[in-house]
Design a protein around this motif. Structure first.
Motif, PDB file in Angstrom:
ATOM      1  N   ILE A 126      -5.634   9.111  -6.372  1.00 27.47           N
ATOM      2  CA  ILE A 126      -4.516   9.111  -7.327  1.00 27.47           C
ATOM      3  C   ILE A 126      -3.661   7.864  -7.142  1.00 27.47           C
ATOM      4  O   ILE A 126      -3.247   7.228  -8.112  1.00 27.47           O
ATOM      5  CB  ILE A 126      -3.688  10.400  -7.165  1.00 27.47           C
ATOM      6  N   ALA A 127      -3.420   7.494  -5.877  1.00 24.83           N
ATOM      7  CA  ALA A 127      -2.617   6.294  -5.603  1.00 24.83           C
ATOM      8  C   ALA A 127      -3.332   5.045  -6.123  1.00 24.83           C
ATOM      9  O   ALA A 127      -2.687   4.157  -6.709  1.00 24.83           O
ATOM     10  CB  ALA A 127      -2.361   6.171  -4.106  1.00 24.83           C
ATOM     11  N   ARG A 128      -4.641   4.953  -5.949  1.00 25.14           N
ATOM     12  CA  ARG A 128      -5.404   3.807  -6.476  1.00 25.14           C
ATOM     13  C   ARG A 128      -5.314   3.748  -7.996  1.00 25.14           C
ATOM     14  O   ARG A 128      -5.167   2.663  -8.564  1.00 25.14           O
ATOM     15  CB  ARG A 128      -6.867   3.906  -6.048  1.00 25.14           C
ATOM     16  N   LEU A 151      -1.463   1.415  -6.588  1.00 25.38           N
ATOM     17  CA  LEU A 151      -0.771   1.247  -5.311  1.00 25.38           C
ATOM     18  C   LEU A 151      -1.643   0.662  -4.198  1.00 25.38           C
ATOM     19  O   LEU A 151      -1.167   0.438  -3.098  1.00 25.38           O
ATOM     20  CB  LEU A 151      -0.196   2.590  -4.854  1.00 25.38           C
ATOM     21  N   GLU A 152      -2.914   0.395  -4.474  1.00 22.68           N
ATOM     22  CA  GLU A 152      -3.803  -0.129  -3.439  1.00 22.68           C
ATOM     23  C   GLU A 152      -3.353  -1.507  -2.936  1.00 22.68           C
ATOM     24  O   GLU A 152      -3.322  -1.736  -1.718  1.00 22.68           O
ATOM     25  CB  GLU A 152      -5.253  -0.176  -3.936  1.00 22.68           C
ATOM     26  N   PRO A 153      -2.969  -2.455  -3.805  1.00 24.22           N
ATOM     27  CA  PRO A 153      -2.511  -3.753  -3.283  1.00 24.22           C
ATOM     28  C   PRO A 153      -1.285  -3.618  -2.375  1.00 24.22           C
ATOM     29  O   PRO A 153      -1.179  -4.318  -1.355  1.00 24.22           O
ATOM     30  CB  PRO A 153      -2.167  -4.544  -4.547  1.00 24.22           C
ATOM     31  N   LEU A 154      -0.373  -2.725  -2.707  1.00 27.02           N
ATOM     32  CA  LEU A 154       0.806  -2.505  -1.878  1.00 27.02           C
ATOM     33  C   LEU A 154       0.399  -1.965  -0.509  1.00 27.02           C
ATOM     34  O   LEU A 154       0.915  -2.415   0.522  1.00 27.02           O
ATOM     35  CB  LEU A 154       1.765  -1.532  -2.576  1.00 27.02           C
ATOM     36  N   ALA A 155      -0.518  -1.015  -0.476  1.00 30.11           N
ATOM     37  CA  ALA A 155      -0.983  -0.448   0.790  1.00 30.11           C
ATOM     38  C   ALA A 155      -1.653  -1.515   1.644  1.00 30.11           C
ATOM     39  O   ALA A 155      -1.441  -1.578   2.867  1.00 30.11           O
ATOM     40  CB  ALA A 155      -1.943   0.710   0.523  1.00 30.11           C
ATOM     41  N   ASN A 156      -2.455  -2.368   1.008  1.00 30.26           N
ATOM     42  CA  ASN A 156      -3.109  -3.446   1.755  1.00 30.26           C
ATOM     43  C   ASN A 156      -2.087  -4.422   2.322  1.00 30.26           C
ATOM     44  O   ASN A 156      -2.224  -4.892   3.458  1.00 30.26           O
ATOM     45  CB  ASN A 156      -4.104  -4.194   0.857  1.00 30.26           C
ATOM     46  N   ALA A 157      -1.044  -4.733   1.556  1.00 32.62           N
ATOM     47  CA  ALA A 157      -0.002  -5.650   2.031  1.00 32.62           C
ATOM     48  C   ALA A 157       0.730  -5.053   3.229  1.00 32.62           C
ATOM     49  O   ALA A 157       1.029  -5.761   4.205  1.00 32.62           O
ATOM     50  CB  ALA A 157       0.978  -5.950   0.904  1.00 32.62           C
TER      51      ALA A 157
END
Length: 133
Positions: free
Chosen positions: A115-117, A121-127
């Motif tokens: 759901i987050a992807r 929100l995946e780029p934010l999580a990676n950062a």
């Protein structure tokens, strides 16, 4: 004669007329001992075990019919229901075969990460993960 009568009669090797009358009595909320003791003329002298087997098979077939409705509505909501697929599902009366037919159309479980992807929100999580190193 309905479908349940034919299927139960074939599976248990009992006469269709007796099975049909037994199903009718079960629909009228008659108990298994009552049917086997006092309605022998309607059932063709079936004993308690045979009447019980009919009741169990009716319950299983009812559950399968409900599952079919759910499967048909799920596949139809995906716009993937064809006439051929509908016929295969409607003609199927074993739960394992029904689930095998449904497997390719079964929705996958969505996790919180999925759901987050989808919400980007995946780029934010990676950062955030890169800053922790």
């Amino acid at each position: 004669m309905n479908t349940f009568t034919r299927i139960i009669s074939d599976a248990l090797g009992l006469p269709q007329r007796g099975v049909e009358n037994t199903l009718q009595l079960l629909d009228e909320n008659c108990t298994i001992p009552f049917i086997s003791r006092y309605r022998k003329e309607m059932t063709g002298n079936m004993d308690e075990v045979q009447v019980s087997d009919i009741a169990l098979m009716r319950e299983k077939l009812t559950d399968i019919a409900k599952r079919k409705e759910t499967i048909l509505s799920t596949i139809e909501a995906q716009s993937k229901l064809t006439d051929e697929l509908r016929k295969r599902i409607e003609d199927c009366w074993t739960l394992s075969e029904l689930e095998d037919i449904y497997l390719p159309y079964k929705p996958k479980r969505r996790t919180k990460a999925d759901i987050a992807r989808q919400n980007g929100l995946e780029p934010l999580a990676n950062a955030i993960l890169l800053q922790l190193d």
